[in-house]
Design an enzyme around this catalytic site. Sequence first.
Site, PDB file in Angstrom:
ATOM      1  N   ASP A 379       6.054  -5.185   1.893  1.00  0.00           N
ATOM      2  CA  ASP A 379       5.689  -4.547   3.154  1.00  0.00           C
ATOM      3  C   ASP A 379       6.940  -4.345   3.977  1.00  0.00           C
ATOM      4  O   ASP A 379       7.790  -5.251   4.055  1.00  0.00           O
ATOM      5  CB  ASP A 379       4.724  -5.432   3.946  1.00  0.00           C
ATOM      6  CG  ASP A 379       3.297  -4.928   3.890  1.00  0.00           C
ATOM      7  OD1 ASP A 379       2.612  -5.048   4.900  1.00  0.00           O
ATOM      8  OD2 ASP A 379       2.907  -4.418   2.820  1.00  0.00           O
ATOM      9  N   ASP A 422       3.535   1.639   4.676  1.00  0.00           N
ATOM     10  CA  ASP A 422       4.675   0.729   4.567  1.00  0.00           C
ATOM     11  C   ASP A 422       4.517  -0.230   3.396  1.00  0.00           C
ATOM     12  O   ASP A 422       5.183  -1.263   3.339  1.00  0.00           O
ATOM     13  CB  ASP A 422       4.840  -0.053   5.874  1.00  0.00           C
ATOM     14  CG  ASP A 422       3.602  -0.905   6.191  1.00  0.00           C
ATOM     15  OD1 ASP A 422       2.571  -0.743   5.502  1.00  0.00           O
ATOM     16  OD2 ASP A 422       3.684  -1.738   7.116  1.00  0.00           O
TER      17      ASP A 422
END
Length: 479
Positions: A379, A422
């Site tokens: 992430d 993301d």
Amino acid sequence: MTLEIYVCSNFKLDYRAAVKEENLRDIVVKPFPCLCINHRGLDEARRILAEEPAEGVERRVLCSSGCMMLRCAPEKHDDWFRTESHCYNHLINDQLFNYIVEQGGYIVTSGWLKHWRERIADYGFDQETARRFFGEFCRELVFLETQSDPESGERLAELSAFLGLPTKTMRVGLENLRIYLRSIVYEWQLGHRRDELAATISDTRRQMAEYSAALTLIGQMATYSYRRQIVGKLKEVFEIIFGARRVTFSDAESAVDLPDADVQGLLADNAPEYLVDPEKGRMLLRVQHGDFFHGILVAEDFLFPGYMRNYASFAVSIVRVGALGLANSRQYELLERSRDEASYLAGHDALTGLYNRHFFNETLRSGPMPADVMVFAFDVDRLKDANDTYGHQIGDELIVLSGRVLTGAFRQTDLVARVGGDEFIVLMQKGDPDLAEQLLERVRTGLRAANAQLADKPYRLSLSMGYAQAWIDGNEWKE
């Protein structure tokens, strides 16, 4: 003496044009009704054949071996009929005809096209039934263009819209028909002047054999999709049919740089289609379809240079077919390129170039995974803050940098995918915890290098990361 030739009404325009070009003053072309689908014309056909020719007039009926016209023939006049394997034998050879039919083409001629609305009505179709009928056995309309007619394009477009089928135009000209017609005339005249015309018939048959061989090669050319195949077949035609022992082709770009005055002369906007120079023993032809210029073909060192001017007209026709094939191959290559690009875009993320969620999900559906598969998850930290503070362009920069760090850290055999805004996933087919820790350390090293490049920026790149390994052979991916 007069020779009365009966042909299907679909072809009368072509035959009359060929008779005019050949200046055959003793030939009269007459139509018989088209009997292909609607047989209401049978009575008219029988009436035509029942009338005996006037004195000094002989008759020939030209049709295919399956034509209904044969059923109307008086028994005592079988000699009137000359049959061929298909209706278009006077325009194209068997190989090209079979290829068009096998590809789902429905052949349309000038005469049929000129009266297509009446023909459709004769068949008893409205638009709905016509579309259903034609759609059951063909995929496109193939127009055999024999003569330049400004209205043909408009008629073809109207027919295409009416039937809901695409169209293709093949420029075949009248040369083959003229030879076919000439052979019929010579055979007729031979009955009256056998000795005088025997040599002429032999020459005509030789020409027909040459044209037949050339049309076979052209038929092969029509099946090719790639430029080099078509250019190779063009060269083969000039070598085998015309006896040219040296044939070269220069594409549009390279032809401009050739120090050849004859070639440069053919590059001008108002240049002729070909140039024949018997003294040099060479023939040059522009290879062009529509407004697109493909290049120059040069044939030299002919076995029979005295026939070069006689070859010119037919050579131009062959080159036109080759130019059409090159135009089609260009469209085919563009289509292939577009298809490859579409396939790439369907499985890749537009921003990073990595595999996307669609490709990742398709991989998951490919089957159960073995026990040594490892899955890594990443992430981008605080990406929303970067977007809100510095703008989405900076957020995109951090996402692209993340993709580069991951592809630099993992192996080419590992699947690196961006599966969310993301979020990144990496699938490794074979691994263990020690290798996983080494790879994560490589990711951290990559992050340090990336942030060193961002030293003068007010933001940094950081990734949250982790991994898991399958523990039972055959586990589902979701687990």
